[in-house]
Design a protein around this motif. Sequence first.
Motif, mmCIF file in Angstrom:
data_model
loop_
_atom_site.group_PDB
_atom_site.id
_atom_site.type_symbol
_atom_site.label_atom_id
_atom_site.label_comp_id
_atom_site.label_asym_id
_atom_site.label_seq_id
_atom_site.Cartn_x
_atom_site.Cartn_y
_atom_site.Cartn_z
ATOM 1 N N VAL A 43 52.474 80.328 -18.067
ATOM 2 C CA VAL A 43 51.165 80.107 -17.469
ATOM 3 C C VAL A 43 50.730 81.382 -16.741
ATOM 4 N N PHE A 44 49.545 81.876 -17.089
ATOM 5 C CA PHE A 44 49.042 83.102 -16.483
ATOM 6 C C PHE A 44 47.852 82.756 -15.593
ATOM 7 N N ASP A 45 48.055 82.904 -14.292
ATOM 8 C CA ASP A 45 47.065 82.507 -13.305
ATOM 9 C C ASP A 45 45.989 83.576 -13.180
ATOM 10 N N THR A 46 44.927 83.439 -13.939
ATOM 11 C CA THR A 46 43.828 84.403 -13.912
ATOM 12 C C THR A 46 42.544 83.761 -14.414
ATOM 13 N N ASN A 47 41.433 84.274 -13.900
ATOM 14 C CA ASN A 47 40.126 83.805 -14.368
ATOM 15 C C ASN A 47 39.675 84.538 -15.620
ATOM 16 N N VAL A 48 40.413 85.570 -16.003
ATOM 17 C CA VAL A 48 40.052 86.349 -17.186
ATOM 18 C C VAL A 48 40.541 85.628 -18.443
ATOM 19 N N GLU A 49 39.610 85.230 -19.301
ATOM 20 C CA GLU A 49 39.985 84.535 -20.534
ATOM 21 C C GLU A 49 40.488 85.515 -21.584
ATOM 22 N N SER A 50 39.935 86.721 -21.607
ATOM 23 C CA SER A 50 40.361 87.723 -22.577
ATOM 24 C C SER A 50 40.100 89.123 -22.026
ATOM 25 N N PHE A 51 41.062 90.030 -22.261
ATOM 26 C CA PHE A 51 40.875 91.425 -21.882
ATOM 27 C C PHE A 51 40.276 92.233 -23.028
ATOM 28 N N GLU A 52 39.964 91.539 -24.115
ATOM 29 C CA GLU A 52 39.223 92.116 -25.247
ATOM 30 C C GLU A 52 39.883 93.382 -25.779
ATOM 31 N N GLY A 53 41.187 93.315 -25.982
ATOM 32 C CA GLY A 53 41.906 94.406 -26.622
ATOM 33 C C GLY A 53 42.230 95.588 -25.730
ATOM 34 N N VAL A 79 60.571 89.789 -22.084
ATOM 35 C CA VAL A 79 59.933 90.234 -23.332
ATOM 36 C C VAL A 79 59.053 89.134 -23.912
ATOM 37 N N ASN A 80 59.553 87.913 -23.924
ATOM 38 C CA ASN A 80 58.770 86.808 -24.477
ATOM 39 C C ASN A 80 57.505 86.548 -23.657
ATOM 40 N N ALA A 81 57.633 86.659 -22.327
ATOM 41 C CA ALA A 81 56.468 86.447 -21.472
ATOM 42 C C ALA A 81 55.428 87.542 -21.674
ATOM 43 N N ILE A 82 55.886 88.806 -21.770
ATOM 44 C CA ILE A 82 54.956 89.913 -22.021
ATOM 45 C C ILE A 82 54.260 89.724 -23.363
ATOM 46 N N ASN A 83 55.022 89.356 -24.387
ATOM 47 C CA ASN A 83 54.435 89.145 -25.715
ATOM 48 C C ASN A 83 53.373 88.050 -25.673
ATOM 49 N N GLN A 84 53.664 86.981 -24.940
ATOM 50 C CA GLN A 84 52.686 85.888 -24.877
ATOM 51 C C GLN A 84 51.457 86.298 -24.075
ATOM 52 N N LEU A 85 51.665 87.082 -23.010
ATOM 53 C CA LEU A 85 50.529 87.581 -22.243
ATOM 54 C C LEU A 85 49.639 88.450 -23.126
ATOM 55 N N GLU A 86 50.240 89.307 -23.924
ATOM 56 C CA GLU A 86 49.473 90.190 -24.803
ATOM 57 C C GLU A 86 48.689 89.392 -25.841
ATOM 58 N N SER A 87 49.335 88.361 -26.408
ATOM 59 C CA SER A 87 48.689 87.609 -27.485
ATOM 60 C C SER A 87 47.628 86.644 -26.966
ATOM 61 N N THR A 88 47.903 85.961 -25.849
ATOM 62 C CA THR A 88 46.953 84.953 -25.363
ATOM 63 C C THR A 88 45.768 85.567 -24.618
ATOM 64 N N LYS A 89 45.981 86.733 -24.012
ATOM 65 C CA LYS A 89 44.897 87.348 -23.244
ATOM 66 C C LYS A 89 44.336 88.605 -23.916
ATOM 67 N N ASP A 90 44.799 88.897 -25.114
ATOM 68 C CA ASP A 90 44.318 90.050 -25.886
ATOM 69 C C ASP A 90 44.384 91.339 -25.068
ATOM 70 N N VAL A 91 45.600 91.686 -24.641
ATOM 71 C CA VAL A 91 45.843 92.900 -23.877
ATOM 72 C C VAL A 91 47.103 93.562 -24.419
ATOM 73 N N ASN A 92 47.191 94.865 -24.320
ATOM 74 C CA ASN A 92 48.364 95.593 -24.815
ATOM 75 C C ASN A 92 48.945 96.459 -23.706
ATOM 76 N N PHE A 93 50.265 96.512 -23.644
ATOM 77 C CA PHE A 93 50.945 97.362 -22.674
ATOM 78 C C PHE A 93 51.665 98.478 -23.424
ATOM 79 N N GLU A 94 51.345 99.700 -23.032
ATOM 80 C CA GLU A 94 51.925 100.868 -23.691
ATOM 81 C C GLU A 94 52.676 101.696 -22.654
ATOM 82 N N TYR A 95 53.780 102.305 -23.080
ATOM 83 C CA TYR A 95 54.641 103.034 -22.149
ATOM 84 C C TYR A 95 54.728 104.502 -22.582
ATOM 85 N N ILE A 96 54.334 105.396 -21.669
ATOM 86 C CA ILE A 96 54.309 106.825 -21.956
ATOM 87 C C ILE A 96 55.479 107.504 -21.237
#
Length: 424
Positions: A43-53, A79-96
């Motif tokens: 469960v992700f507690d946020t008012n943002v429905e999508s971060f639109e990529g 890892v599973n939680a991050i993956n679900q956050l990325e897929s359900t909220k349309d956001v990507n995390f990148e590591y430099i």
Amino acid sequence: MNKKAILCLILAFLCLILAFVLDLIACNGGDTTDTSGGSSDFVFDTNVESFEGMTVKFGAWWNIAWPEEPRNEAEAPVVNAINQLESTKDVNFEYIKIDYDNYYSTIVDSIQNGNPVADLFWIESSKLDYFLEKELLIPFSYSTELDLTENKWDQFCNLNSIQYGYVYGVYWGQSLPGYVLYVNTEYVDMESVENAISQGTWNWDMLSSLAISAKEVGANGFGGDYLEAMLATNGADITDVIKANDRATAMLNYIQKMAAAGAIYEDDSFFQGNAAFYVGKANEKTDLDSKYHIVTLPKGPDAEEYISMTTDFMVLVMAKGTKSYFNLETALNLYTDIMWKYDTETYPNHQLEDVTNFFTAVGTKVYAQNIRDYDEVITPFMDVLLDGKTSTSQLLEMFRLEFSKYPVPEKTTDPSIDKPGDVG
């Protein structure tokens, strides 16, 4: 087709399925570890429905990337939680990852060119002034969902990253206190120490008395890397010695008094196991002997609370020129919720966890170390101080004279001149 033929076909089909399963296991190296991480419903507690990529880029000089799929049971929940956050909220995390030798110059150049190589990046706290002076950062203040007073944020790091009322550097989780006191239970009654700490009466007079008693039964008393740590317990530091600040002077008098009473030893006998008390970094002894307990240092004579001192610590900052500040902070808030909930950080030993929790729960202050690399000044100064034949006023005069030979700039002008410091 007769029954015997049908039965043969069924058996052949079952054998084929069995062979496929065995082959699949063999291809996976026989690893049957459950990496599901339990429930897949986060469960992700946020008012943002999508971060639109939107892509959130984290920068560091070490590998902070999480794998696309969990490699073991321990990292599966994260890892599973991050993956679900990325897929359900349309956001990507990148590591430099950037090598340390080029890290700060790369970050600075990219921000000044208007195209930050990372949105959020880790820096040593000693570099923060440089980035603020050059106006290379933006504060954490745009998202109404990012509450920096929550328990997951280290308040020491937040408070030491404020400029003009805005927080520019954050750290999620609990950072270790910099300096602690190692107590040898073979010579010291821990119950009396713990009672004094809980009652707020743990002070340098009590420690000195216990150190002298320990010396009388064959132990060395009190020692270690204690000068700055002792100053910090009274709300002072080395710069206050230069200024002849009353709080600093009081602690120098304490050191002289303890040395005259024979409470202080000069040799590093902690590692021979004969010291009653030893001041050192919290992470100095990862293989701590069970006879040593870790506690906070005593209160200074002018202090109303327990205070520690830390060397450099790490903070996460946000690059100027990064777009979508609101959404970026909101995504960071969700990301750190995962890190906090499934924190797998392990302490070198359980005592460090206990003392860190104590520092957090009691509200112990942690002071940052302001000046480093002055052994040429401190060594002769401490020799004269411990000898006890020179007055405090004469010592301070000598110290100021010697220190003037090694001027230290108030602010770091080049963030790449020093190697990484210890995380407090």
